[in-house]
Design an enzyme around this catalytic site. Structure first.
Site, PDB file in Angstrom:
ATOM      1  N   GLY A   8       0.767  -1.237   0.000  1.00  0.00           N
ATOM      2  CA  GLY A   8       0.000   0.000   0.000  1.00  0.00           C
ATOM      3  C   GLY A   8       0.794   1.281   0.000  1.00  0.00           C
ATOM      4  N   LEU A  78      -1.830  -6.060  -3.585  1.00  0.00           N
ATOM      5  CA  LEU A  78      -0.946  -5.480  -4.597  1.00  0.00           C
ATOM      6  C   LEU A  78       0.522  -5.841  -4.395  1.00  0.00           C
ATOM      7  CD1 LEU A  78      -2.571  -1.958  -4.742  1.00  0.00           C
ATOM      8  CD2 LEU A  78      -2.115  -3.318  -6.771  1.00  0.00           C
ATOM      9  N   ALA A  79       0.887  -6.328  -3.221  1.00  0.00           N
ATOM     10  CA  ALA A  79       2.294  -6.572  -2.911  1.00  0.00           C
ATOM     11  C   ALA A  79       2.905  -7.566  -3.893  1.00  0.00           C
ATOM     12  CB  ALA A  79       2.436  -7.098  -1.485  1.00  0.00           C
ATOM     13  N   ALA A  80       3.982  -7.151  -4.559  1.00  0.00           N
ATOM     14  CA  ALA A  80       4.638  -8.010  -5.544  1.00  0.00           C
ATOM     15  C   ALA A  80       5.971  -7.411  -5.952  1.00  0.00           C
ATOM     16  CB  ALA A  80       3.762  -8.180  -6.789  1.00  0.00           C
ATOM     17  N   SER A 122      -1.934  -9.339 -13.948  1.00  0.00           N
ATOM     18  CA  SER A 122      -1.144  -8.609 -14.941  1.00  0.00           C
ATOM     19  C   SER A 122      -1.445  -9.082 -16.349  1.00  0.00           C
ATOM     20  CB  SER A 122       0.346  -8.797 -14.649  1.00  0.00           C
ATOM     21  OG  SER A 122       1.150  -8.332 -15.718  1.00  0.00           O
ATOM     22  N   TYR A 181       8.205 -13.541 -13.914  1.00  0.00           N
ATOM     23  CA  TYR A 181       7.275 -12.544 -13.383  1.00  0.00           C
ATOM     24  C   TYR A 181       5.843 -12.885 -13.784  1.00  0.00           C
ATOM     25  CZ  TYR A 181       4.617  -8.228 -13.007  1.00  0.00           C
ATOM     26  OH  TYR A 181       3.638  -7.309 -12.721  1.00  0.00           O
TER      27      TYR A 181
END
Length: 370
Positions: A8, A78-80, A122, A181
Site C-alpha cells: 500500500g 498489490l504486494a509483488a 497482470s 514474473y
C-alpha cells in the site's frame, strides 16, 4: 468498510488508498518498503495520505499479516516484485515475494476471513496478445521462436509464415506466460480466485496493463517503461527501446486503475472473474518514448532502438476492456494526452538515478537478450 492494501505504500497502492479515502473507506496499508523501489533508507513515503494506517511489514511474515488483517473487512492485494527482465535471474526472490507472500495471505484469511478480496494480476499472463489472420481466424496461442528473434524478424507469424495482425486481447485468451514474473502473477491470480471461492470470499482479479502516473519509482530500472524512459530523459540520455520499437502496448493511467479497484470492491457481479484493466488504445513503444521526450522539451533526444530482444518480452498486447465496462461499470477516463501532461509536470520536479545501462549489462551478461 475497512480495507487493507498490501503493497500500500507503493505507486499503485498509494493511489488506490487515495481513491478509497475519497469514497469514505478506512484504509490500512502494509508494505516492506523494498529498497529497489523506495530507496536504501526508506521510510513511510510523504505521498501516502496521513489518514492511512501504515504497517511496516512483509507479506511473507505470518505474524505481520495476521496482525494487519485484524479488524479489516476487505483486502486489496498489490504486494509483488515487479519486472520481467529481473525475474529471469532473481527467480527465487520473485517466487518468494509473489508466490509465498500470497500463500501466507491466503492462510491468514482462512483464520480472519473478509467480505471482499481484489488481487492485482497482470497482462503479462497472456504472453503474446490476441492475433487475427487475413482470413479472420483468431490465434490465441502463438509465440516467436528464438531463431526468428535472432534473425530480427520481430512480428508474430502463423505456422505457414503469414504475419498476424494484433487485435484487442480479451479475457478468454488462454494464458501463455513467457517470464518468471508473468508466472508468479498468474500464480497470484489463481491462488486468490481458488482460495476465495473455497472460503466463500467474493474475489476479483484485475489484469492490469501498463500503468503509469506520478509516484512511479524512477530509479528502479525494472519498473514501468514510462518511468524508465523518464529516468533516462531526466539524465539527458536516450531512452532504450528493444526490437524495432514498433511493438504495441496499452498504457493506462493510475487514476483509472485506482478507480477500477474501488469498483471491484463494490461490484456484486464481478466475483470470480479475472478482468482486464487498460485504456483499450494501443501505442507503439517507440512513439511513446518520443512523445514523452517532446513533452519534457527533450525532442532532440531520440529513442535508441537496440535491435535486441529481451527474453520474456512479447510483441503486441493491448486490452479489450468490454468486460470491465459490463461487470464493473469501468470507463477509462484519462486520455494518454492528459495523462502525459500531468506525468510530465510531475517528472519535471523529480530526480532520478539512471540505472538502465547497468540493468542492460546484467541482462546481456546472463544471456537474456537476443
Amino acid at each position: 468498510m475497512h480495507v487493507l492494501i498490501t503493497g500500500g505504500a507503493g505507486f499503485i497502492g498509494s493511489h488506490v488508498a487515495d481513491e478509497l479515502l475519497r469514497s469514505g473507506y478506512k484504509v490500512r496499508a502494509i508494505d516492506n518498503l523494498r529498497g529497489q523501489v523506495h530507496g536504501p533508507n526508506a521510510k513511510r513515503p510523504a505521498y501516502l495520505d496521513d489518514r492511512v494506517e501504515f504497517v511496516h511489514g512483509d507479506v511473507r511474515d505470518v505474524r505481520a499479516m495476521e496482525s494487519a488483517l485484524a479488524g479489516v473487512d476487505a483486502v486489496v492485494h498489490l504486494a509483488a516484485a515487479v519486472g520481467v527482465g529481473q525475474s529471469m535471474y532473481e527467480i527465487a526472490e520473485y517466487t518468494s515475494i509473489n508466490g509465498l507472500g500470497t500463500a501466507v495471505l491466503m492462510e491468514a484469511l482462512s483464520k480472519r476471513p473478509v467480505s471482499r478480496l481484489v488481487v492485482a494480476s497482470s497482462m503479462s499472463i497472456y504472453g503474446e496478445g490476441l492475433y487475427k489472420a487475413s482470413d479472420g481466424t483468431l490465434h490465441d496461442d502463438v509465440e516467436r521462436s528464438r531463431k526468428q528473434l535472432a534473425a530480427g524478424d520481430w512480428e508474430v507469424r502463423a505456422g505457414d509464415g503469414q504475419a498476424l495482425a494484433p487485435v484487442p486481447t480479451r479475457e478468454s485468451k488462454r494464458a501463455r506466460v513467457s517470464s518468471i514474473y508473468a508466472l508468479s502473477k498468474y500464480d497470484q491470480e489463481r491462488m486468490c480466485l481458488i482460495c476465495g471461492s473455497a472460503r466463500g470470499i467474493p474475489t476479483v482479479a484485475l489484469r492490469l496493463f501498463n500503468t503509469y502516473g506520478p509516484r512511479q519509482a524512477l530509479s528502479n530500472p525494472y519498473t514501468g517503461v514510462l518511468a524508465i524512459f523518464g529516468a533516462r530523459l531526466l539524465n539527458k540520455n536516450r531512452p532504450l527501446v528493444f526490437e524495432d520499437g514498433k511493438q504495441q502496448r496499452d498504457f493506462v493511467s493510475v487514476y483509472d486503475v485506482a478507480n477500477a479497484f474501488r469498483l471491484a470492491l463494490e461490484s456484486d457481479v464481478a466475483r470470480g472473474h479475472a478482468i482486464n484493466v487498460g485504456s483499450g488504445r494501443p501505442i507503439t513503444v517507440r512513439a511513446l518514448a518520443q512523445r514523452l521526450a517532446d513533452s519534457l522539451g527533450c525532442s532532440r533526444i531520440e529513442p535508441q532502438v537496440t535491435g535486441k530482444h529481451r527474453v520474456g518480452d512479447v510483441r503486441h498486447c493491448f486490452a479489450d476492456v468490454r468486460q470491465a465496462k459490463s461487470l464493473l461499470g469501468y470507463e477509462p477516463r484519462v486520455t494518454l494526452e492528459e495523462g502525459l501532461r500531468e506525468y510530465t509536470k510531475w517528472l519535471s520536479n523529480q530526480q532520478a538515478a539512471d540505472r538502465v545501462d547497468d540493468a542492460s549489462r546484467e541482462l546481456d551478461a546472463r544471456g537474456l537478450t537476443i
